[in-house]
Motif scaffolding. Sequence first.
Motif, PDB file in Angstrom:
ATOM      1  N   MET A   1      12.442  58.149 -32.573  1.00 26.39           N
ATOM      2  CA  MET A   1      11.798  57.496 -31.433  1.00 26.39           C
ATOM      3  C   MET A   1      10.368  57.119 -31.818  1.00 26.39           C
ATOM      4  O   MET A   1       9.676  57.875 -32.480  1.00 26.39           O
ATOM      5  CB  MET A   1      11.799  58.434 -30.235  1.00 26.39           C
ATOM      6  CG  MET A   1      11.196  57.821 -29.023  1.00 26.39           C
ATOM      7  SD  MET A   1      11.529  58.857 -27.598  1.00 26.39           S
ATOM      8  CE  MET A   1      10.494  58.070 -26.426  1.00 26.39           C
ATOM      9  N   ARG A   2       9.950  55.990 -31.392  1.00 26.33           N
ATOM     10  CA  ARG A   2       8.607  55.506 -31.707  1.00 26.33           C
ATOM     11  C   ARG A   2       7.699  55.668 -30.500  1.00 26.33           C
ATOM     12  O   ARG A   2       7.327  54.694 -29.846  1.00 26.33           O
ATOM     13  CB  ARG A   2       8.682  54.051 -32.154  1.00 26.33           C
ATOM     14  CG  ARG A   2       9.335  53.892 -33.504  1.00 26.33           C
ATOM     15  CD  ARG A   2       9.375  52.461 -33.927  1.00 26.33           C
ATOM     16  NE  ARG A   2       9.525  52.396 -35.370  1.00 26.33           N
ATOM     17  CZ  ARG A   2      10.069  51.388 -36.020  1.00 26.33           C
ATOM     18  NH1 ARG A   2      10.494  50.338 -35.361  1.00 26.33           N
ATOM     19  NH2 ARG A   2      10.154  51.409 -37.329  1.00 26.33           N
ATOM     20  N   ALA A   3       7.339  56.919 -30.212  1.00 23.45           N
ATOM     21  CA  ALA A   3       6.441  57.210 -29.091  1.00 23.45           C
ATOM     22  C   ALA A   3       5.801  58.569 -29.327  1.00 23.45           C
ATOM     23  O   ALA A   3       6.397  59.449 -29.936  1.00 23.45           O
ATOM     24  CB  ALA A   3       7.201  57.196 -27.772  1.00 23.45           C
ATOM     25  N   ILE A   4       4.579  58.696 -28.832  1.00 23.41           N
ATOM     26  CA  ILE A   4       3.841  59.958 -28.867  1.00 23.41           C
ATOM     27  C   ILE A   4       3.333  60.200 -27.458  1.00 23.41           C
ATOM     28  O   ILE A   4       2.822  59.281 -26.810  1.00 23.41           O
ATOM     29  CB  ILE A   4       2.635  59.867 -29.823  1.00 23.41           C
ATOM     30  CG1 ILE A   4       3.084  59.667 -31.252  1.00 23.41           C
ATOM     31  CG2 ILE A   4       1.755  61.099 -29.712  1.00 23.41           C
ATOM     32  CD1 ILE A   4       1.944  59.355 -32.185  1.00 23.41           C
ATOM     33  N   TRP A 129       5.510  52.550 -29.158  1.00 23.11           N
ATOM     34  CA  TRP A 129       5.552  51.330 -29.961  1.00 23.11           C
ATOM     35  C   TRP A 129       6.991  50.928 -30.289  1.00 23.11           C
ATOM     36  O   TRP A 129       7.242  50.121 -31.182  1.00 23.11           O
ATOM     37  CB  TRP A 129       4.675  51.450 -31.209  1.00 23.11           C
ATOM     38  CG  TRP A 129       5.121  52.424 -32.262  1.00 23.11           C
ATOM     39  CD1 TRP A 129       5.796  52.120 -33.416  1.00 23.11           C
ATOM     40  CD2 TRP A 129       4.903  53.836 -32.295  1.00 23.11           C
ATOM     41  NE1 TRP A 129       6.021  53.259 -34.134  1.00 23.11           N
ATOM     42  CE2 TRP A 129       5.476  54.325 -33.478  1.00 23.11           C
ATOM     43  CE3 TRP A 129       4.276  54.731 -31.437  1.00 23.11           C
ATOM     44  CZ2 TRP A 129       5.440  55.671 -33.818  1.00 23.11           C
ATOM     45  CZ3 TRP A 129       4.247  56.069 -31.779  1.00 23.11           C
ATOM     46  CH2 TRP A 129       4.821  56.526 -32.954  1.00 23.11           C
ATOM     47  N   SER A 130       7.955  51.423 -29.514  1.00 26.68           N
ATOM     48  CA  SER A 130       9.369  51.097 -29.758  1.00 26.68           C
ATOM     49  C   SER A 130       9.684  49.620 -29.491  1.00 26.68           C
ATOM     50  O   SER A 130      10.657  49.098 -30.025  1.00 26.68           O
ATOM     51  CB  SER A 130      10.279  51.993 -28.907  1.00 26.68           C
ATOM     52  OG  SER A 130      10.074  51.770 -27.529  1.00 26.68           O
ATOM     53  N   ARG A 131       8.869  48.954 -28.679  1.00 20.87           N
ATOM     54  CA  ARG A 131       9.080  47.532 -28.368  1.00 20.87           C
ATOM     55  C   ARG A 131       8.134  46.622 -29.160  1.00 20.87           C
ATOM     56  O   ARG A 131       8.110  45.422 -28.928  1.00 20.87           O
ATOM     57  CB  ARG A 131       8.851  47.285 -26.880  1.00 20.87           C
ATOM     58  CG  ARG A 131       9.791  48.011 -25.966  1.00 20.87           C
ATOM     59  CD  ARG A 131       9.312  47.878 -24.510  1.00 20.87           C
ATOM     60  NE  ARG A 131      10.098  48.656 -23.589  1.00 20.87           N
ATOM     61  CZ  ARG A 131       9.884  49.936 -23.311  1.00 20.87           C
ATOM     62  NH1 ARG A 131       8.901  50.600 -23.877  1.00 20.87           N
ATOM     63  NH2 ARG A 131      10.662  50.568 -22.460  1.00 20.87           N
ATOM     64  N   PRO A 135       6.634  46.703 -35.925  1.00 25.21           N
ATOM     65  CA  PRO A 135       6.077  48.052 -35.747  1.00 25.21           C
ATOM     66  C   PRO A 135       5.682  48.742 -37.047  1.00 25.21           C
ATOM     67  O   PRO A 135       4.663  49.427 -37.096  1.00 25.21           O
ATOM     68  CB  PRO A 135       7.180  48.815 -35.025  1.00 25.21           C
ATOM     69  CG  PRO A 135       8.430  48.084 -35.359  1.00 25.21           C
ATOM     70  CD  PRO A 135       8.021  46.639 -35.483  1.00 25.21           C
ATOM     71  N   ARG A 136       6.463  48.560 -38.075  1.00 25.46           N
ATOM     72  CA  ARG A 136       6.137  49.211 -39.354  1.00 25.46           C
ATOM     73  C   ARG A 136       4.808  48.687 -39.888  1.00 25.46           C
ATOM     74  O   ARG A 136       3.961  49.455 -40.327  1.00 25.46           O
ATOM     75  CB  ARG A 136       7.269  48.973 -40.353  1.00 25.46           C
ATOM     76  CG  ARG A 136       7.064  49.625 -41.672  1.00 25.46           C
ATOM     77  CD  ARG A 136       7.823  50.952 -41.727  1.00 25.46           C
ATOM     78  NE  ARG A 136       7.683  51.534 -43.041  1.00 25.46           N
ATOM     79  CZ  ARG A 136       6.886  52.565 -43.297  1.00 25.46           C
ATOM     80  NH1 ARG A 136       6.201  53.120 -42.349  1.00 25.46           N
ATOM     81  NH2 ARG A 136       6.781  53.040 -44.511  1.00 25.46           N
ATOM     82  N   TYR A 144      -1.449  54.591 -37.187  1.00 24.39           N
ATOM     83  CA  TYR A 144      -1.722  54.846 -35.768  1.00 24.39           C
ATOM     84  C   TYR A 144      -0.954  56.039 -35.201  1.00 24.39           C
ATOM     85  O   TYR A 144      -1.527  56.805 -34.428  1.00 24.39           O
ATOM     86  CB  TYR A 144      -1.485  53.590 -34.926  1.00 24.39           C
ATOM     87  CG  TYR A 144      -2.564  52.569 -35.149  1.00 24.39           C
ATOM     88  CD1 TYR A 144      -3.856  52.806 -34.712  1.00 24.39           C
ATOM     89  CD2 TYR A 144      -2.304  51.393 -35.833  1.00 24.39           C
ATOM     90  CE1 TYR A 144      -4.867  51.883 -34.938  1.00 24.39           C
ATOM     91  CE2 TYR A 144      -3.307  50.470 -36.065  1.00 24.39           C
ATOM     92  CZ  TYR A 144      -4.580  50.719 -35.623  1.00 24.39           C
ATOM     93  OH  TYR A 144      -5.559  49.809 -35.852  1.00 24.39           O
ATOM     94  N   PRO A 145       0.314  56.228 -35.530  1.00 23.18           N
ATOM     95  CA  PRO A 145       1.003  57.397 -34.954  1.00 23.18           C
ATOM     96  C   PRO A 145       0.281  58.719 -35.259  1.00 23.18           C
ATOM     97  O   PRO A 145       0.173  59.578 -34.394  1.00 23.18           O
ATOM     98  CB  PRO A 145       2.388  57.348 -35.599  1.00 23.18           C
ATOM     99  CG  PRO A 145       2.610  55.896 -35.856  1.00 23.18           C
ATOM    100  CD  PRO A 145       1.245  55.387 -36.280  1.00 23.18           C
TER     101      PRO A 145
END
Length: 165
Positions: A1-4, A129-131, A135-136, A144-145
């Motif tokens: 998942m691309r979120a924090i 940042w899933s949308r 993103p990479r 950033y993550p």
Amino acid sequence: MRAISVSRDIVATPRELFDLLRDPARHAELDGSGMLRGRPQGPSPLGPGDRFSMGMAQGRIAYRSVNVVVEYEKDRLIAWETWGELRGRRLVGGQRWRYELTPVNGTGGTDSPGDGSEVTTRVTHTFDWSRARLPRLIVELPGYPRRMGPAMTTTLERLAAAVRS
């Protein structure tokens, strides 16, 4: 998942916190990343679907982000999606900044309990940042993550201080 996500319990009502979060003029003051420079353009307070822009900087590069409120539930939730645009065309972005407000104690509502006890609200701040477009390249490679967790923790500390003053 691309979120924090980070959370903090803050002594304040959801309404008090929501009023701060939906005022773009306060965003630079609250920002823990050091990237927001202020000078918002657009409506205040923010509502569903509102579009606003904000002065930003990464290192020596200054620019404006374009943001659209994509989630909104009065006194409970606000989220905006941020984009980099050139002549009205979205080039990069799609990341979301989200704040969820959950009463922890007090009345469970948005107002003061009226009995002298303190109302505490859990604020959950999410960077998603899933949308995101690319993103990479635009989020992960620049790191950033890894940096956003501590920055978001600072943002919630500043939110707690701002609601007290």
